[in-house]
Structures are given as structure tokens and as C-alpha cells.
Design a protein around this motif. Structure first.
Motif, short mmCIF file in Angstrom:
data_model
loop_
_atom_site.label_atom_id
_atom_site.label_comp_id
_atom_site.label_asym_id
_atom_site.label_seq_id
_atom_site.Cartn_x
_atom_site.Cartn_y
_atom_site.Cartn_z
N GLU A 13 0.83 -1.20 0.00
CA GLU A 13 0.00 0.00 0.00
C GLU A 13 0.87 1.25 0.00
O GLU A 13 1.98 1.24 0.50
N PRO A 14 0.33 2.38 -0.50
CA PRO A 14 1.09 3.64 -0.43
C PRO A 14 1.34 4.02 1.03
O PRO A 14 0.50 3.77 1.89
N ASN A 16 1.12 6.73 2.54
CA ASN A 16 0.16 7.69 3.08
C ASN A 16 -1.27 7.15 3.09
O ASN A 16 -2.21 7.91 3.28
N TRP A 113 12.06 -2.99 -0.77
CA TRP A 113 11.39 -2.05 -1.68
C TRP A 113 11.00 -0.81 -0.88
O TRP A 113 10.23 -0.90 0.07
N LYS A 115 8.99 2.61 -0.84
CA LYS A 115 7.85 3.18 -1.58
C LYS A 115 7.99 4.69 -1.70
O LYS A 115 8.49 5.35 -0.79
N GLU A 116 7.53 5.22 -2.82
CA GLU A 116 7.44 6.67 -2.95
C GLU A 116 6.31 7.15 -2.04
O GLU A 116 5.36 6.40 -1.77
N THR A 118 3.58 8.79 -2.19
CA THR A 118 2.15 8.69 -2.55
C THR A 118 1.84 7.48 -3.41
O THR A 118 0.73 7.34 -3.89
N THR A 119 2.81 6.60 -3.61
CA THR A 119 2.63 5.48 -4.53
C THR A 119 2.86 4.16 -3.82
O THR A 119 3.84 4.00 -3.10
N GLY A 120 2.00 3.21 -4.06
CA GLY A 120 2.19 1.86 -3.54
C GLY A 120 3.00 1.05 -4.53
O GLY A 120 3.50 1.55 -5.54
N LEU A 121 3.12 -0.21 -4.26
CA LEU A 121 3.85 -1.13 -5.14
C LEU A 121 2.85 -2.07 -5.82
O LEU A 121 1.82 -2.41 -5.24
N ASP A 122 3.18 -2.49 -7.03
CA ASP A 122 2.36 -3.49 -7.70
C ASP A 122 2.65 -4.84 -7.05
O ASP A 122 3.79 -5.32 -7.11
N THR A 126 6.13 -7.00 -7.68
CA THR A 126 7.01 -6.94 -6.52
C THR A 126 7.35 -8.35 -6.03
O THR A 126 8.52 -8.68 -5.83
#
Length: 146
Positions: A13-14, A16, A113, A115-116, A118-122, A126
Motif C-alpha cells: 500500500e502507499p 500515506n 522495496w 515506496k514513494e 504517494t505510490t504503492g507497489l504493484d 514486486t
């Protein structure tokens, strides 16, 4: 024969996201050991858990000791404590665990990994890439050296 146990920490999940417990990283790790060492490793690991958390095992049948989990988040909480004795306890747990891994020639291979904001991971890519990475290094370390 070697066995590889794979586990993950964190999520995809992102960072935030509104849900509780969201982390800024996801870690997928393989722990590799010789199948021959599993019985002794298991006994040594149970002894480690009993030594550091004796109150959890005092009134339980021995076979239940395998089911009693010691979560990494508990050790992290002890590490971050303002109580010096709790921080020392966490350091002893980590040291004992690393000694156990070294004694049994256990290898840890994995991916971290980050995370950015505001971005989650696929999740599919992943996990797929992480498992490919673990498999590649397990093969390189244990199969090619023969």
C-alpha cells in the motif's frame, strides 16, 4: 538438499494510505538452510525463544512452544524503548539470533522495496521479481558451487 523459507514484512500500500500499520517499505526475504540442519536448528531456535521470553513458555506443553511467535515488531518496540534494560534485551535477542544463523550456516537473501510517498507497489511484480531474485542467488550460492 537446501530449503528456503520466504516471508515478507510491510505491505504494498502507499505509505500515506489511511489504513493502520502502513509502512514506507516492503521486504521479501528468503532464509536458506540445509535440510540436514533443520532438527538441530529448530531445537536451538526454541531454546533461544525460551531464553529471551521465559514467561511465555512456563505453563505450556513443549509442542506448543513451536506455535508461540516472537514478532519482529516486538523486538523493534523493545529497541525503541526509553527503558535501557528493554533496549539491552532487544540487543541480546538480535545478537543471539545472528549467532544462531551463523552457527547453522544460514543465508538470508531478499529484496527491500522503498515506496514513494504517494505510490504503492504493484503486488504481482514486486513478489515475482523478489522471488526470482531469491531463486537466482540461491542457485548461484548453493547449486553452482558444487
Amino acid at each position: 538438499m537446501y530449503l528456503c523459507y520466504v516471508d515478507e514484512s510491510g505491505g504494498v500500500e502507499p505509505p500515506n494510505a489511511p489504513s493502520q500499520g502502513v509502512t514506507p517499505a516492503s521486504v521479501i526475504v528468503g532464509v536458506v538452510c540445509s535440510a540436514v540442519s533443520i532438527p538441530v536448528l529448530t531445537q536451538d531456535f526454541l531454546a533461544l525463544k525460551r531464553a529471551h521470553f521465559p514467561t511465555r513458555f512456563s505453563h505450556r506443553p513443549a509442542l506448543d512452544h513451536v506455535l508461540t511467535e516472537i514478532k519482529g515488531s516486538e523486538v523493534l518496540k523493545l529497541t525503541r524503548s526509553s527503558d535501557r534494560n528493554k533496549r539491552r534485551h532487544a540487543a541480546r535477542i538480535r545478537s543471539s539470533l545472528l549467532d544462531l544463523l551463523e552457527t547453522h550456516s544460514i543465508r538470508i537473501i531478499g529484496r527491500v522495496w522503498i515506496k514513494e510517498p504517494t505510490t504503492g507497489l504493484d503486488p504481482v511484480s514486486t513478489y515475482t521479481f523478489s522471488l526470482w531474485h531469491i531463486k537466482y542467488f540461491v542457485h548461484a550460492i548453493f547449486v553452482k558451487k558444487r
